[in-house]
Design a protein around this motif. Structure first.
Motif, PDB file in Angstrom:
ATOM      1  N   SER A  12       0.849  -1.184   0.000  1.00 34.69           N
ATOM      2  CA  SER A  12       0.000   0.000   0.000  1.00 34.69           C
ATOM      3  C   SER A  12       0.890   1.242   0.000  1.00 34.69           C
ATOM      4  CB  SER A  12      -0.837  -0.030   1.284  1.00 34.69           C
ATOM      5  OG  SER A  12      -1.693   1.068   1.355  1.00 34.69           O
ATOM      6  N   TYR A  23      -0.154   2.722  -8.493  1.00 30.54           N
ATOM      7  CA  TYR A  23      -1.188   2.319  -9.457  1.00 30.54           C
ATOM      8  C   TYR A  23      -0.522   1.827 -10.753  1.00 30.54           C
ATOM      9  CZ  TYR A  23      -6.000   2.487 -11.358  1.00 30.54           C
ATOM     10  OH  TYR A  23      -7.232   2.172 -11.873  1.00 30.54           O
ATOM     11  N   ILE A  26       0.507  -1.687 -10.251  1.00 29.17           N
ATOM     12  CA  ILE A  26      -0.643  -2.604 -10.316  1.00 29.17           C
ATOM     13  C   ILE A  26      -1.041  -2.843 -11.774  1.00 29.17           C
ATOM     14  CG2 ILE A  26      -3.128  -2.805  -9.821  1.00 29.17           C
ATOM     15  CD1 ILE A  26      -2.634  -1.383  -7.170  1.00 29.17           C
ATOM     16  N   ARG A  30       0.225  -1.239 -18.377  1.00 30.89           N
ATOM     17  CA  ARG A  30      -0.951  -0.836 -19.157  1.00 30.89           C
ATOM     18  C   ARG A  30      -1.379   0.566 -18.719  1.00 30.89           C
ATOM     19  NH1 ARG A  30      -4.553  -4.649 -17.250  1.00 30.89           N
ATOM     20  NH2 ARG A  30      -2.922  -4.937 -15.719  1.00 30.89           N
ATOM     21  N   LEU A  40      -8.664   7.216  -7.274  1.00 30.06           N
ATOM     22  CA  LEU A  40      -7.892   6.422  -6.304  1.00 30.06           C
ATOM     23  C   LEU A  40      -7.193   7.320  -5.282  1.00 30.06           C
ATOM     24  CD1 LEU A  40      -7.046   3.574  -5.468  1.00 30.06           C
ATOM     25  CD2 LEU A  40      -5.085   3.764  -7.011  1.00 30.06           C
ATOM     26  N   TYR A  44      -7.689   7.292  -1.153  1.00 27.48           N
ATOM     27  CA  TYR A  44      -6.599   7.227  -0.162  1.00 27.48           C
ATOM     28  C   TYR A  44      -6.590   8.484   0.704  1.00 27.48           C
ATOM     29  CZ  TYR A  44      -4.422   2.895  -1.824  1.00 27.48           C
ATOM     30  OH  TYR A  44      -4.164   1.581  -2.121  1.00 27.48           O
ATOM     31  N   ALA A 106      -3.050 -13.988   1.749  1.00 27.80           N
ATOM     32  CA  ALA A 106      -4.308 -14.093   1.002  1.00 27.80           C
ATOM     33  C   ALA A 106      -4.550 -15.599   0.850  1.00 27.80           C
ATOM     34  CB  ALA A 106      -4.198 -13.425  -0.360  1.00 27.80           C
ATOM     35  N   SER A 113      -3.764 -13.902  -9.118  1.00 28.43           N
ATOM     36  CA  SER A 113      -3.298 -13.218  -7.899  1.00 28.43           C
ATOM     37  C   SER A 113      -2.080 -13.932  -7.309  1.00 28.43           C
ATOM     38  CB  SER A 113      -4.424 -13.084  -6.859  1.00 28.43           C
ATOM     39  OG  SER A 113      -4.813 -14.337  -6.354  1.00 28.43           O
ATOM     40  N   TYR A 117       2.644 -13.580  -7.131  1.00 30.61           N
ATOM     41  CA  TYR A 117       3.543 -13.554  -5.971  1.00 30.61           C
ATOM     42  C   TYR A 117       4.619 -14.634  -6.149  1.00 30.61           C
ATOM     43  CZ  TYR A 117       0.062 -10.876  -3.136  1.00 30.61           C
ATOM     44  OH  TYR A 117      -0.804  -9.932  -2.625  1.00 30.61           O
ATOM     45  N   HIS A 163     -12.319 -10.306  -2.881  1.00 32.80           N
ATOM     46  CA  HIS A 163     -12.019  -9.468  -4.039  1.00 32.80           C
ATOM     47  C   HIS A 163     -12.523 -10.155  -5.302  1.00 32.80           C
ATOM     48  CE1 HIS A 163      -9.868  -6.720  -6.615  1.00 32.80           C
ATOM     49  NE2 HIS A 163      -9.333  -6.112  -5.570  1.00 32.80           N
ATOM     50  N   SER A 204     -12.451  -3.750 -10.188  1.00 30.60           N
ATOM     51  CA  SER A 204     -11.614  -2.656 -10.682  1.00 30.60           C
ATOM     52  C   SER A 204     -12.074  -2.246 -12.094  1.00 30.60           C
ATOM     53  CB  SER A 204     -10.173  -3.164 -10.726  1.00 30.60           C
ATOM     54  OG  SER A 204      -9.272  -2.115 -10.835  1.00 30.60           O
ATOM     55  N   PRO A 205     -11.979  -0.959 -12.444  1.00 32.78           N
ATOM     56  CA  PRO A 205     -12.478  -0.520 -13.756  1.00 32.78           C
ATOM     57  C   PRO A 205     -11.495  -0.845 -14.882  1.00 32.78           C
ATOM     58  CG  PRO A 205     -11.611   1.364 -12.544  1.00 32.78           C
ATOM     59  CD  PRO A 205     -11.427   0.180 -11.654  1.00 32.78           C
TER      60      PRO A 205
HETATM   61  O1  FEC Z   1      -4.808  -0.876   1.271  1.00 34.22           O
HETATM   62  C1  FEC Z   1      -4.206  -0.826   0.193  1.00 34.22           C
HETATM   63  O2  FEC Z   1      -3.555   0.193  -0.086  1.00 34.22           O
HETATM   64  C2  FEC Z   1      -4.188  -1.940  -0.795  1.00 34.22           C
HETATM   65  C3  FEC Z   1      -5.484  -2.669  -0.821  1.00 34.22           C
HETATM   66  C4  FEC Z   1      -5.608  -3.758  -1.876  1.00 34.22           C
HETATM   67  C5  FEC Z   1      -5.635  -5.103  -1.619  1.00 34.22           C
HETATM   68  C6  FEC Z   1      -5.903  -5.785  -2.857  1.00 34.22           C
HETATM   69  C7  FEC Z   1      -6.029  -7.123  -2.979  1.00 34.22           C
HETATM   70  C8  FEC Z   1      -6.334  -7.817  -4.109  1.00 34.22           C
HETATM   71  N1  FEC Z   1      -6.412  -7.280  -5.366  1.00 34.22           N
HETATM   72  C9  FEC Z   1      -6.721  -8.277  -6.255  1.00 34.22           C
HETATM   73  C10 FEC Z   1      -6.885  -8.149  -7.609  1.00 34.22           C
HETATM   74  C11 FEC Z   1      -6.814  -6.972  -8.312  1.00 34.22           C
HETATM   75  C12 FEC Z   1      -6.925  -6.843  -9.754  1.00 34.22           C
HETATM   76  C13 FEC Z   1      -6.853  -5.506 -10.073  1.00 34.22           C
HETATM   77  C14 FEC Z   1      -6.680  -4.798  -8.838  1.00 34.22           C
HETATM   78  C15 FEC Z   1      -6.566  -3.413  -8.715  1.00 34.22           C
HETATM   79  C16 FEC Z   1      -6.355  -2.742  -7.520  1.00 34.22           C
HETATM   80  C17 FEC Z   1      -6.213  -1.285  -7.398  1.00 34.22           C
HETATM   81  C18 FEC Z   1      -6.011  -1.010  -6.059  1.00 34.22           C
HETATM   82  C19 FEC Z   1      -6.024  -2.272  -5.344  1.00 34.22           C
HETATM   83  N2  FEC Z   1      -6.235  -3.295  -6.255  1.00 34.22           N
HETATM   84 FE1  FEC Z   1      -6.266  -5.270  -5.821  1.00 34.22          FE
HETATM   85  N3  FEC Z   1      -6.010  -4.848  -3.869  1.00 34.22           N
HETATM   86  C20 FEC Z   1      -5.831  -3.613  -3.282  1.00 34.22           C
HETATM   87  C21 FEC Z   1      -5.840  -2.400  -3.982  1.00 34.22           C
HETATM   88  N4  FEC Z   1      -6.672  -5.696  -7.784  1.00 34.22           N
HETATM   89  C22 FEC Z   1      -5.793   0.331  -5.404  1.00 34.22           C
HETATM   90  C23 FEC Z   1      -6.251  -0.308  -8.579  1.00 34.22           C
HETATM   91  C24 FEC Z   1      -7.336   0.678  -8.514  1.00 34.22           C
HETATM   92  C25 FEC Z   1      -8.685   0.106  -8.238  1.00 34.22           C
HETATM   93  O3  FEC Z   1      -9.023  -0.936  -8.797  1.00 34.22           O
HETATM   94  O4  FEC Z   1      -9.384   0.712  -7.431  1.00 34.22           O
HETATM   95  C26 FEC Z   1      -6.925  -4.883 -11.486  1.00 34.22           C
HETATM   96  C27 FEC Z   1      -5.529  -4.725 -12.012  1.00 34.22           C
HETATM   97  C28 FEC Z   1      -5.579  -4.136 -13.393  1.00 34.22           C
HETATM   98  O5  FEC Z   1      -5.838  -2.948 -13.505  1.00 34.22           O
HETATM   99  O6  FEC Z   1      -5.368  -4.903 -14.325  1.00 34.22           O
HETATM  100  C29 FEC Z   1      -7.083  -8.006 -10.736  1.00 34.22           C
HETATM  101  C30 FEC Z   1      -6.871  -9.525  -5.510  1.00 34.22           C
HETATM  102  C31 FEC Z   1      -6.637  -9.240  -4.194  1.00 34.22           C
HETATM  103  C32 FEC Z   1      -6.691 -10.229  -2.996  1.00 34.22           C
HETATM  104  C33 FEC Z   1      -5.422 -11.045  -2.954  1.00 34.22           C
HETATM  105  C34 FEC Z   1      -4.229 -10.260  -2.459  1.00 34.22           C
HETATM  106  O7  FEC Z   1      -4.320  -9.605  -1.406  1.00 34.22           O
HETATM  107  O8  FEC Z   1      -3.227 -10.307  -3.179  1.00 34.22           O
HETATM  108  C35 FEC Z   1      -7.240 -10.874  -6.105  1.00 34.22           C
HETATM  109  C36 FEC Z   1      -5.426  -5.768  -0.285  1.00 34.22           C
END
Ligand code: FEC
Length: 287
Positions: A12, A23, A26, A30, A40, A44, A106, A113, A117, A163, A204-205
């Protein structure tokens, strides 16, 4: 054989100025739409991350507690922020480890996902130490027990959440959704809870379809069925972070208020001692 653990989490940003780079990481190269970045940053900002960034702090507490429990080095590696998984891998080798357990905070496996890692850890170690990577731990008894204790005795309808991921994972034969439902069922059974359902959150968009129902639509559907009290139990996350503090505590709360429903959520596991002991059990088995 000297062992170490690389304990991995999403990561984070610590400051608002970090959000664009975070971002971009992430998105993996792209493009980022400016309006999505602004949105975003605003989320935050409203969470107040510059005062305290919960995910990174909680992961550090968990790391320290797990190291105490195991008695050998535990290094934090973040998927999308610092310290990176590669930094943790280097630190494990520097600490003299021949074997490294890779554990992600996770519980459910997905190629979209957990596999990321694993790739980062294996790439960084590059044969310098043997890797014992844990793919999933979604039915680990200690994990089921700590969650069951948090919902036992409730008279609310329990909504388990995780998620969302793009729908295409189903065509890939990915076990993610099945594992989530297995966890939910096991927790409900262990708690003796009969009124429960599952929904996704935090889509996510990205311009492609994601798995549903999303929690906001699900609340509408539950309300239409006469449910007026909901207890949200996130099974796909273990820590307080943006997806909990914003998507549930702000967005889902606002929707519930609009519908006249009462919405509560369980306290996240964070560095709960019983949960840390469970993580230690998983590591010892992997090694
Ligand atoms: O507190 C924080 O700052 C971070 C919180 C956070 C966690 C988290 C966990 C997972 N994600 C998973 C999948 C995706 C995919 C995309 C994606 C995009 C975001 C964005 C933010 C974000 N994720 Fe996340 N995720 C957290 C935060 N995530 C911010 C980008 C903006 C948004 O979508 O609002 C799409 C990627 C793309 O654009 O192609 C897919 C999965 C988990 C649970 C497993 C893990 O923790 O790894 C699955 C916590």
């Amino acid at each position: 054989m000297p062992d170490a653990v690389v304990l991995m989490a999403y990561g984070s940003p610590e400051r608002l100025a970090d959000v664009p780079a975070y971002y971009a990481d992430i998105r993996g190269g792209r493009p980022v739409a400016p309006e999505h970045l602004e949105d975003l940053v605003e989320r935050y900002r409203r969470l107040g991350i510059e005062e305290s960034s919960p995910l990174n702090a909680i992961t550090e507490q968990t790391r320290v507690a797990l190291e105490d429990e195991l008695g050998f080095p535990v290094l934090t590696g973040m998927k999308h922020w610092t310290p990176h998984i590669a930094d943790a891998a280097d630190a494990a080798v520097a600490a003299g480890a021949d074997r490294v357990a890779g554990l992600v905070l996770a519980p459910h496996y997905s190629a979209l996902s957990i596999e990321g890692y694993r790739e980062q850890l294996e790439h960084a170690l590059n044969g310098r130490a043997e890797v014992a990577f844990v793919d999933s731990w979604h039915l680990e008894p200690g994990f089921i027990d700590v969650l069951a204790a948090r919902i036992r005795g409730t008279d609310a309808h329990v909504v388990f959440t995780a998620h969302s991921l793009p729908v295409r994972i189903l065509e890939m034969g990915d076990p993610y959704k099945d594992q989530l439902l297995e966890t939910s069922r096991a927790v409900a059974d262990a708690a003796g809870v009969h009124e429960w359902s599952f929904s996704f959150q935090s889509e996510s968009p990205t311009g492609e379809p994601w798995l549903g129902p999303d929690i906001l639509d699900h609340l509408d559907a539950l309300h239409a069925d006469g449910v007026d009290h909901v207890l949200v139990c996130p099974v796909g996350f273990v820590s307080d972070h943006l997806e909990i503090r914003w998507d549930l505590d702000v967005e889902a709360q606002e929707r519930a208020a609009l519908l006249g429903m009462r919405l509560e959520r369980i306290e996240m596991l964070n560095a709960d001692p019983a949960f840390v002991r469970t993580l230690a059990t998983i590591v010892k088995r992997a090694l």
